[in-house]
Each structure stands twice: as C-alpha cells, then as structure tokens.
Design a protein around this motif. Structure first.
Motif, PDB file in Angstrom:
ATOM      1  N   ARG A 294      35.619 105.633  -0.249  1.00  4.68           N
ATOM      2  CA  ARG A 294      34.831 104.481  -0.665  1.00  4.68           C
ATOM      3  C   ARG A 294      33.909 104.061   0.478  1.00  4.68           C
ATOM      4  NH1 ARG A 294      39.409 100.453  -3.270  1.00  4.68           N
ATOM      5  NH2 ARG A 294      40.017 101.767  -5.033  1.00  4.68           N
ATOM      6  N   PRO A 295      32.734 103.555   0.155  1.00  7.63           N
ATOM      7  CA  PRO A 295      31.873 103.008   1.221  1.00  7.63           C
ATOM      8  C   PRO A 295      32.585 101.848   1.910  1.00  7.63           C
ATOM      9  CG  PRO A 295      30.667 103.278  -0.852  1.00  7.63           C
ATOM     10  CD  PRO A 295      32.115 103.483  -1.167  1.00  7.63           C
ATOM     11  N   PRO A 296      32.423 101.670   3.223  1.00  4.95           N
ATOM     12  CA  PRO A 296      31.524 102.428   4.102  1.00  4.95           C
ATOM     13  C   PRO A 296      32.186 103.642   4.750  1.00  4.95           C
ATOM     14  CG  PRO A 296      32.421 100.571   5.287  1.00  4.95           C
ATOM     15  CD  PRO A 296      33.016 100.498   3.905  1.00  4.95           C
ATOM     16  N   PHE A 297      33.458 103.922   4.399  1.00  7.99           N
ATOM     17  CA  PHE A 297      34.171 105.032   5.029  1.00  7.99           C
ATOM     18  C   PHE A 297      33.779 106.378   4.435  1.00  7.99           C
ATOM     19  CE2 PHE A 297      36.941 101.260   4.942  1.00  7.99           C
ATOM     20  CZ  PHE A 297      37.017 101.013   6.305  1.00  7.99           C
ATOM     21  N   LEU A 298      33.079 106.383   3.310  1.00  8.35           N
ATOM     22  CA  LEU A 298      32.725 107.636   2.655  1.00  8.35           C
ATOM     23  C   LEU A 298      31.844 108.501   3.544  1.00  8.35           C
ATOM     24  CD1 LEU A 298      32.753 109.434   0.163  1.00  8.35           C
ATOM     25  CD2 LEU A 298      30.828 108.122  -0.736  1.00  8.35           C
ATOM     26  N   ALA A 299      30.927 107.877   4.303  1.00  7.14           N
ATOM     27  CA  ALA A 299      30.029 108.653   5.171  1.00  7.14           C
ATOM     28  C   ALA A 299      30.826 109.418   6.221  1.00  7.14           C
ATOM     29  CB  ALA A 299      29.018 107.719   5.830  1.00  7.14           C
ATOM     30  N   ALA A 300      31.806 108.756   6.841  1.00 10.76           N
ATOM     31  CA  ALA A 300      32.623 109.437   7.848  1.00 10.76           C
ATOM     32  C   ALA A 300      33.440 110.560   7.215  1.00 10.76           C
ATOM     33  CB  ALA A 300      33.546 108.431   8.541  1.00 10.76           C
ATOM     34  N   THR A 301      33.933 110.334   6.004  1.00 13.55           N
ATOM     35  CA  THR A 301      34.710 111.371   5.324  1.00 13.55           C
ATOM     36  C   THR A 301      33.853 112.591   5.025  1.00 13.55           C
ATOM     37  OG1 THR A 301      36.091 109.655   4.322  1.00 13.55           O
ATOM     38  CG2 THR A 301      36.181 111.837   3.334  1.00 13.55           C
ATOM     39  N   LEU A 302      32.615 112.371   4.564  1.00 12.03           N
ATOM     40  CA  LEU A 302      31.722 113.497   4.282  1.00 12.03           C
ATOM     41  C   LEU A 302      31.388 114.276   5.551  1.00 12.03           C
ATOM     42  CD1 LEU A 302      29.275 111.868   1.705  1.00 12.03           C
ATOM     43  CD2 LEU A 302      31.166 113.436   1.251  1.00 12.03           C
TER      44      LEU A 302
END
Length: 424
Positions: A294-302
């Motif tokens: 989920r944002p905002p952690f999605l960017a780090a996961t990608l």
C-alpha cells in the motif's frame, strides 16, 4: 561407471529448472500475501445470521448491498479499520451490545471525513432449532434465521452530543396500521413492533410512522455551531425494517431504502458506499505484508522486487570458466585405487616419490595440448615460448617439483604445472 560419475559432477538442477523453482517460490509468496490480506474473506463464514451487510437472513443487509449495486453505486464491504476512513458514504451496522463511547468517537472522526449512515439493530435472531422436522429444516438456506423479540436499546442515549437520543419501542394494537412516510414516499411496515427515536432538537426527522414517531433522523447539531455549519451528515435509521432483507420484500420499502441512502450521500452526489463489518466482529488486523503493498510503502516494495530480479538475473550469468573440468569424472574403482595409494604414501611419509611421476604425467598432458609428438622438456619449452611468451618454462616448473620434499612445496609446484595445463 564413468556415466554415473559424470552425472554426479553435474548440478542438481539445470538453469531452466532453477528458474522454475524461483518463479514458483515467488508465486507462492504472492499467494501468501493475498491470503493474509484477504483475512476472513477467504473461507470465512460471514453469513452468520446477524444484522450486517454480509448476512442473508431476514435481519441482514445483503439485499441492500445488491440493490445499491443494481442502482449504479460503487459498493464495497470493509473488514479493515482503514475502511472507516473512506470519503464516501460509510454504512455502520452496530450490534445490540455496542460500546457507545467507541461509536461516538468514530462518529466524531467522521465529521471531517465523509457522511455516515448508522442502521440500528432491532431483532434478536436465532438459527433454526434442530428440533424442527427434517423436511422443514431442509427448506432453510444458509444464513436464514428465526426472528425473536425486538430489543429496546440503551446505548443511543449514551452517545455524545449531538448524536445521542432516546430509543423507544412501541407495539401497535391489532386495529392500528403500521404505516410510515417520509422523503416523498409512504407505505406499511412489515410488523406492528416499531422502534423509534424520541424527539430531540439536535436531530431532524426524515421518516416517521403513523403516530409521528421518528423512524429515521439526520443529526443537525445546535444551530450556528461548528457542527451545524461544517460537519458531514450523520443519519440514523432507527427502524431497520425499512432497509433490511425483511423490509426490502416490499417495493415501497425498497424505494424508501434507496431514498435514505441517496439522502445520506448528499442527494446521490456520492456514489461510493462502504459497508463496515469491523463493528460486527469481522475486522482483520493490519500486518506488515499487506502494508508493504500500500502507498507510501508500495514504492519501496517495488524497488526491492526490481533489485531481487536483477540479482536473480546476475546469478544465472557465468562469472568465469567452470571450476570443474569438462572431462568425465574418475570412476569409483579408480577413485578407490588412488585413495588407497595416497593413503599408503601418507602413512609411509614418502612424499619425495610423488614429484617425478607427476612431472612426467604433466609433460604428457601438456605435449598433447601443444600437439607435440614426444613429451620432451626442451620441445615443450620452445612451444610454450611461442604460445605463451610470458609464462615460466615447463622445465623449470618440473625441476622445482622433482626437487621438492616437503608436502607444501610439492603441492605448490604441482599447482604450478596444473595452472599451465589449464591455460592451455
């Protein structure tokens, strides 16, 4: 024997097999994340006969969900506390034993987020008893209930202002009609037992019964107050038979249910409707895996997934020549013979016997690679000078091995000859 030895040297998996294992493991990881995120929606029995959006009994609201979907609303059911933060219309179906303080705190938070529709409970419902005849029990579908007595609630009066009101319950006489009217509609209720909200100056009536009792109200607040001017609307449906599965069996009551939802959603300006299930015991706790997507952690996961893909791609690339030889492995019988001979030399400590034979064996190998007819040291040196000009001559390496007596010196000299063979 040599074929078996060759198979033993090869890797346990081919490149394609290793890639398939990695892909399967990654797919299983994604499946695990989805199962954790799904929570009780995966295999959970939410159709348990209680008054909430997933229940298909008389007192449930699954029919209202389907009705709103058919009318073009974007409807969803939420088992997560994050669903309470929706900016669309939030529908709450609190159970009879509701904590008034917790519900009041939730309603206060919703004042600055979005509109809220609260449907109060009415019936005490029971599953069909087992003492019923078998042919009768077989007619009951999953989630069906038998309605018991209506309940008079105490917690509405314990809500904080301006939400609080007194909850009443009236049973009409046999000659009295259970009529209702409001929002330009009118009709009859399915039973003569009618819950209502006592008049309060901080609420406004949306629907009333034949006696003038308030069946649905909107919280207005004190005129001129901050709540009155800026708070999002909060609507209470005190008579749930207007909107539950029992009530929707009548066309006029179905129209009343739609009118109440449209009114709570600012005359239909809001099309997103979320039915909360956390108050009914179906809440799923937040976890790190679902938060990672989920944002905002999605960017780090990608970014992490991309890094794993790059590392995996590099792992399948060769960084140099294979460490193992390409020829067939030594058969088991020859291995045992060599091991026994090496053990005998080790026990006798006759390491000096190893140098001359190994130098001769290396000379034959190098002569074959150079295409020489004989393993002559001088001929090998001349050929090496043309093939590898910067290398130490073979004769000097062989002489160092033949003169070595200590195990470390023998091993070092033999390695020098092996390095020359490998380069050729």
């Amino acid at each position: 024997m040599s074929d078996g030895g060759t198979a033993a040297v090869r890797g346990g998996f081919s490149r394609g097999g290793a890639l398939a294992l990695v892909a399967a493991g990654f797919a299983l990881f994604l499946a695990m994340v989805w199962l954790i995120a799904a929570g009780e929606e995966f295999g959970g029995d939410s159709n348990n006969g209680q008054a909430h959006a997933a229940a298909k009994g008389l007192n449930g609201y699954a029919g209202l969900v389907r009705l709103l979907e058919a009318e073009g609303f974007d409807v969803s059911s939420s088992r997560s506390p994050a669903g309470l933060e929706t900016e669309g219309l939030l529908v709450l179906t609190p159970p009879p034993a509701t904590d008034a303080a917790a519900l009041g705190e939730l309603l206060r938070k919703r004042e600055n987020i979005g509109p809220t529709l609260v449907i109060l409970p009415k019936w005490s419902a029971l599953r069909p008893p087992q003492i019923l005849p078998r042919e009768v029990r077989e007619k009951f579908k999953p989630g069906w209930v038998i309605l018991g007595a209506a309940q008079e609630l105490e917690w509405p009066s314990a809500l904080p202002a301006p939400y609080s009101f007194t909850h009443g319950l009236e049973t009409l006489e046999a000659d009295e009609e259970p009529g209702w009217e409001g929002l330009g509609l009118s009709g009859d209720l399915p039973t003569r037992t009618i819950p209502y909200a006592a008049d309060t100056p901080l609420h406004g009536a949306l629907m009333t019964d034949a006696a003038g009792h308030w069946l649905a109200t909107r919280v207005l607040g004190k005129e001129g107050s901050e709540f009155y001017e800026n708070a999002h609307w909060t609507t209470f449906v005190v008579e749930p038979d207007l909107v539950n599965n029992y009530g929707l069996a009548d066309r006029q009551r179905a129209a009343a249910a739609l009118a109440l939802v449209r009114d709570a959603a600012y005359e239909g300006d809001i099309t997103e409707v979320t039915f909360d299930l956390t108050l009914n015991g179906f809440g799923a706790s937040e976890n790190l895996l679902t938060l990672a997507f989920r944002p905002p952690f999605l960017a780090a996961t990608l970014c992490l997934i991309m890094a794993l893909l790059i590392i995996g791609w590099r792992a399948f690339q060769r960084f140099g020549p294979p460490a193992a030889g390409a020829g067939p492995a030594i058969a088991f019988g020859k291995q045992r013979l060599i091991a026994n001979g090496a053990g005998l030399i080790l026990r006798a400590r006759r390491f000096g016997l190893l140098g001359v034979p190994y130098a001769a064996l290396s000379a034959r190998r190098i002569a074959e690679r150079l295409g020489l007819a004989r393993p002559d040291a001088a001929m090998i040196d001349d050929a090496l000078a043309r093939r590898l000009p910067g290398e130490e001559p073979f004769s000097r390496r062989a002489a160092r091995l033949e003169s070595a007596r200590k195990p470390a010196d023998i091993l070092s000299a033999a390695q020098a000859l092996d390095d020359l063979t490998t380069k050729l």
